[in-house]
Each structure stands twice: as C-alpha cells, then as structure tokens.
Design a protein around this motif. Structure first.
Motif, PDB file in Angstrom:
ATOM      1  N   UNK A  64       0.848  -1.130   0.033  1.00 26.88           N
ATOM      2  CA  UNK A  64       0.002   0.030  -0.017  1.00 26.88           C
ATOM      3  C   UNK A  64       0.846   1.053  -0.029  1.00 26.88           C
ATOM      4  N   UNK A  65       0.936   1.919  -0.981  1.00 26.68           N
ATOM      5  CA  UNK A  65       1.876   3.033  -1.327  1.00 26.68           C
ATOM      6  C   UNK A  65       0.917   4.260  -1.763  1.00 26.68           C
ATOM      7  N   UNK A  66       1.858   5.475  -2.322  1.00 33.51           N
ATOM      8  CA  UNK A  66       1.090   6.400  -2.734  1.00 33.51           C
ATOM      9  C   UNK A  66       1.500   7.088  -4.163  1.00 33.51           C
ATOM     10  N   UNK A  67       0.828   7.699  -4.806  1.00 32.76           N
ATOM     11  CA  UNK A  67       1.530   8.304  -6.111  1.00 32.76           C
ATOM     12  C   UNK A  67       1.532   9.964  -5.995  1.00 32.76           C
ATOM     13  N   UNK A  68       2.029  10.511  -6.851  1.00 31.29           N
ATOM     14  CA  UNK A  68       2.372  12.004  -6.688  1.00 31.29           C
ATOM     15  C   UNK A  68       1.007  12.664  -6.634  1.00 31.29           C
ATOM     16  N   UNK A  69      -0.072  12.038  -7.721  1.00 26.05           N
ATOM     17  CA  UNK A  69      -1.555  12.573  -7.639  1.00 26.05           C
ATOM     18  C   UNK A  69      -2.062  12.447  -6.234  1.00 26.05           C
ATOM     19  N   UNK A  70      -1.713  11.376  -5.369  1.00 25.46           N
ATOM     20  CA  UNK A  70      -2.328  11.467  -4.215  1.00 25.46           C
ATOM     21  C   UNK A  70      -1.921  12.639  -3.390  1.00 25.46           C
ATOM     22  N   UNK A  71      -0.566  12.993  -3.591  1.00 31.46           N
ATOM     23  CA  UNK A  71       0.177  14.055  -2.720  1.00 31.46           C
ATOM     24  C   UNK A  71       0.664  13.245  -1.488  1.00 31.46           C
ATOM     25  N   UNK A  72       1.916  13.783  -0.874  1.00 37.85           N
ATOM     26  CA  UNK A  72       2.486  13.260   0.311  1.00 37.85           C
ATOM     27  C   UNK A  72       3.509  14.420   0.731  1.00 37.85           C
ATOM     28  N   UNK A 112      14.543  26.783  -0.861  1.00 32.80           N
ATOM     29  CA  UNK A 112      13.624  25.750  -1.558  1.00 32.80           C
ATOM     30  C   UNK A 112      14.419  25.484  -2.785  1.00 32.80           C
ATOM     31  N   UNK A 113      14.061  24.268  -3.187  1.00 29.63           N
ATOM     32  CA  UNK A 113      14.355  23.375  -4.441  1.00 29.63           C
ATOM     33  C   UNK A 113      13.037  23.184  -5.105  1.00 29.63           C
ATOM     34  N   UNK A 114      12.416  23.602  -6.193  1.00 32.97           N
ATOM     35  CA  UNK A 114      11.466  23.111  -6.720  1.00 32.97           C
ATOM     36  C   UNK A 114      11.480  22.264  -8.187  1.00 32.97           C
ATOM     37  N   UNK A 115      10.977  21.047  -8.163  1.00 37.76           N
ATOM     38  CA  UNK A 115      10.925  20.368  -9.332  1.00 37.76           C
ATOM     39  C   UNK A 115       9.402  20.351  -9.863  1.00 37.76           C
ATOM     40  N   UNK A 160       9.760  17.828   2.417  1.00 43.15           N
ATOM     41  CA  UNK A 160       9.603  17.158   1.289  1.00 43.15           C
ATOM     42  C   UNK A 160       7.916  17.308   1.053  1.00 43.15           C
ATOM     43  N   UNK A 161       7.814  18.141  -0.158  1.00 47.96           N
ATOM     44  CA  UNK A 161       6.015  18.172  -0.547  1.00 47.96           C
ATOM     45  C   UNK A 161       5.887  17.505  -1.868  1.00 47.96           C
ATOM     46  N   UNK A 162       5.262  16.847  -1.935  1.00 51.50           N
ATOM     47  CA  UNK A 162       4.706  16.237  -3.440  1.00 51.50           C
ATOM     48  C   UNK A 162       3.341  16.445  -3.771  1.00 51.50           C
ATOM     49  N   UNK A 163       3.120  16.679  -4.868  1.00 52.56           N
ATOM     50  CA  UNK A 163       1.827  16.972  -5.591  1.00 52.56           C
ATOM     51  C   UNK A 163       1.925  16.272  -7.078  1.00 52.56           C
ATOM     52  N   UNK A 164       0.760  16.340  -7.766  1.00 56.11           N
ATOM     53  CA  UNK A 164       0.851  16.043  -9.047  1.00 56.11           C
ATOM     54  C   UNK A 164       1.648  16.807 -10.111  1.00 56.11           C
ATOM     55  N   UNK A 165       2.724  16.048 -10.319  1.00 58.72           N
ATOM     56  CA  UNK A 165       3.812  16.721 -11.372  1.00 58.72           C
ATOM     57  C   UNK A 165       4.719  17.579 -10.737  1.00 58.72           C
ATOM     58  N   UNK A 166       4.911  17.595  -9.403  1.00 61.86           N
ATOM     59  CA  UNK A 166       5.761  18.641  -8.718  1.00 61.86           C
ATOM     60  C   UNK A 166       6.344  18.225  -7.377  1.00 61.86           C
ATOM     61  N   UNK A 197       6.074  12.641 -15.834  1.00 59.50           N
ATOM     62  CA  UNK A 197       6.097  11.065 -16.148  1.00 59.50           C
ATOM     63  C   UNK A 197       6.099  10.228 -15.038  1.00 59.50           C
ATOM     64  N   UNK A 198       6.898  10.805 -13.994  1.00 61.99           N
ATOM     65  CA  UNK A 198       6.864   9.861 -12.885  1.00 61.99           C
ATOM     66  C   UNK A 198       5.747   9.208 -12.002  1.00 61.99           C
ATOM     67  N   UNK A 199       4.643  10.303 -12.567  1.00 61.41           N
ATOM     68  CA  UNK A 199       3.372   9.732 -11.914  1.00 61.41           C
ATOM     69  C   UNK A 199       2.620   8.518 -12.018  1.00 61.41           C
TER      70      UNK A 199
END
Length: 306
Positions: A135-143, A262-265, A246-252, A272-274
């Motif tokens: 049970x894990x998460x995706x970038x779209x889920x956010x973390x 701050x370092x923003x990707x 570390x903040x993750x969202x869809x495509x970011x 694509x990593x989604x």
C-alpha cells in the motif's frame, strides 16, 4: 598599680581571643554551608532530564546493517518496532539519545546489504498500512514528510573528507501488475529523490527520463531513467540541527531546508513519474565501503502526511 595594669591587659587579650574565636567559628559555619549548597548544585547538574524523540513509528519499518538468520538485512516492522529500544539486535544501530531527545541511526559497512546496492543502512521505510509494503502513494495522491535532524558523527576518507550518507528518500515502486507486465521478479523501481548529508552540506539528486517519447511500458524499466546533475543548498548545516521538508503533488516536488531555502522540481520528468507508486525513507543509508568507516544520524522529529 602594676598589678591593675596586668589585669587590664589580661582582660583585653581575653576579649580579643574571644572575638577571634567567634569570627573563626562563623567563618567555619558559612564555609560548611557553602560547601553543602555547592554539592547540591553539582548533584542537580548531574541529573539529566530524560528527553524522548517526537516520532511515531507505527507506520515505519526499519532495515538494519546486520543480517538475520537467512543472511538478509534484519528488519523490524510494526508493531514490534514500537519497542525497538529493548530489541537486542537493534540496540547498536537504532537507539534513543535521551539527553537530546532523538533516535540515532548508526550505519557502517557490513556484509548485510539490501538488494541492488553495495551499501548498508539503518533506515526507516514508510508503511501506509503497518506491516504491508503493497500500500503506497502516487504523486497525484500527494505526500509530505518533515524531519528535524542532525549529523551526530561521521568518519573521514583518505583525503580527510567526511563520508556522505543519504538521510531522506522517495523510492519508486512497481505495482504487481506493472511488475508482471515487464517481467520483473520484484517490485523495485528507482528512487525519484535522494537527499544527502555531503561533507556538511545538503545535496539533492533526482531522476530524469532519458527518452521523453518512451511508451508506458518502457517508462517502467529502471534503465529508462538517468540521474540529474544534482543540487546543493547554499547553507552549510555541518553537525548542527536542521529541518528538511519534502512536499509532493501531481507533477511537482519541493524540498525545503530550514524553511528558508527551496528547490522546486516541476517539469515533464515529474509528470511522467506519476505512473509509479512511492514511499518515503528516512535515516542513515551510508555511502561508503571504507574499512572502519561509519556515520550516525540523529532524528528529533519525523512527520508524514497524505
């Protein structure tokens, strides 16, 4: 007359001696009192207040740099990890520093290595469902993950430079369907994020897609992804306490040091990593095989949200 003078002199001498005796007695009394106060003060200083780290381990398992009975790295999952301080196997590699209120992760080269690496670790792995890696998460889920930590100690190489270690990660994971689609025998995917303590500075490495036109199936292969050039934060943390978020969202993906750098990707590679599932890692993934080398990392706080 002479007799009277002698008596007067005798009385003066006796008075003088009496006063001196009283003064000496008072000085002696004050001195003893001061000594008692000083001793109490020293005793108070010796008594350290016990501090505990602000870390909930109910959604983490740990991998230690020591082998189990099957020769694989020793792991402790929830709920057993909640009592790690009393587990003899864990004590040299994951223990509480009660004077600072931190968990110390201690790693050094051993023969107990995880798959696909030559290095050892004393490192936590997130489990959204305790005891279950599926049970894990995706970038779209956010973390989000935020930690307060410090390098406790580190050995040096032959050039006198400190050995480096990975203190936080986001690791990719194939679903069972993706694994079967590309014919792999495990669910391992590349880490999209590695955060290093590197000679007193914080360095970030991430992944970039080699072919932006790759198909869905091609994206799932580890060799479809290369390493970026890396990024160093300006501030030197050394052996001082610092915060990482570390903040993750869809495509970011955003990495924050001490709430002021701050370092923003946010690019096509993150988009694509989604396709991958992910999980957080935190601790001490030591990056040396030098004989006698080691590092210790202190974590005061560690929080994850989704």
């Amino acid at each position: 007359m002479k007799k009277i003078r002698k008596e007067i002199i005798s009385i003066i001498l006796l008075s003088f001696l009496s006063v001196n005796a009283v003064c000496l007695a008072q000085e002696s009394s004050v001195s003893e009192s001061d000594i008692k106060v000083e001793k109490k003060s020293k005793k108070k200083k010796k008594k350290h207040k016990v501090k505990l780290p602000n870390i909930d381990l109910s959604h983490w398992k740990v991998t230690l740099p020591v082998a189990n009975e099957k020769g694989k790295p020793y792991e402790i999952e929830p709920p057993e990890i909640l009592g790690f301080a009393s587990i003899k196997m864990a004590q040299p590699y994951m223990y509480i520093d009660s004077t600072r209120g931190a968990i110390v992760f201690h790693a050094m080269p051993t023969n107990s290595k995880t798959r696909n690496t030559k290095y050892t670790r004393s490192e936590l792995r997130e489990q959204m469902e305790p005891g279950n890696n599926n049970v894990n998460w995706t970038f779209k889920d956010g973390a989000n993950m935020k930690g307060e930590l410090a390098m406790d100690a580190s050995s040096r190489d032959d050039e006198g430079k400190y050995h480096r270690t990975i203190i936080m990660q986001i690791h990719g994971r194939l679903t069972n369907e993706q694994r079967d689609l590309i014919g792999e025998d495990d669910n391992n995917a590349p880490p999209i994020l590695k955060i290093y303590w590197d000679k007193g500075k914080i360095r970030i490495k991430t992944k970039v897609l080699k072919d932006l036109n790759a198909t869905y199936e091609e994206l799932l292969h580890e060799d479809a992804w290369g390493n970026d050039d890396g990024f160093n934060f300006e501030q030197e943390v050394g052996f001082r306490k610092f915060t990482l978020e570390v903040k993750v969202s869809d495509g970011k993906m955003v990495v924050i040091l001490n709430n002021n750098e701050f370092k923003v990707y946010e690019n096509i590679h993150m988009k694509k990593w989604g396709i991958f599932e992910n999980y957080f890692k935190a601790g001490n993934y030591f990056q040396s095989r030098d004989e006698g080398s080691f590092s210790k990392v202190r974590f005061y706080k560690l929080e994850v949200s989704h």
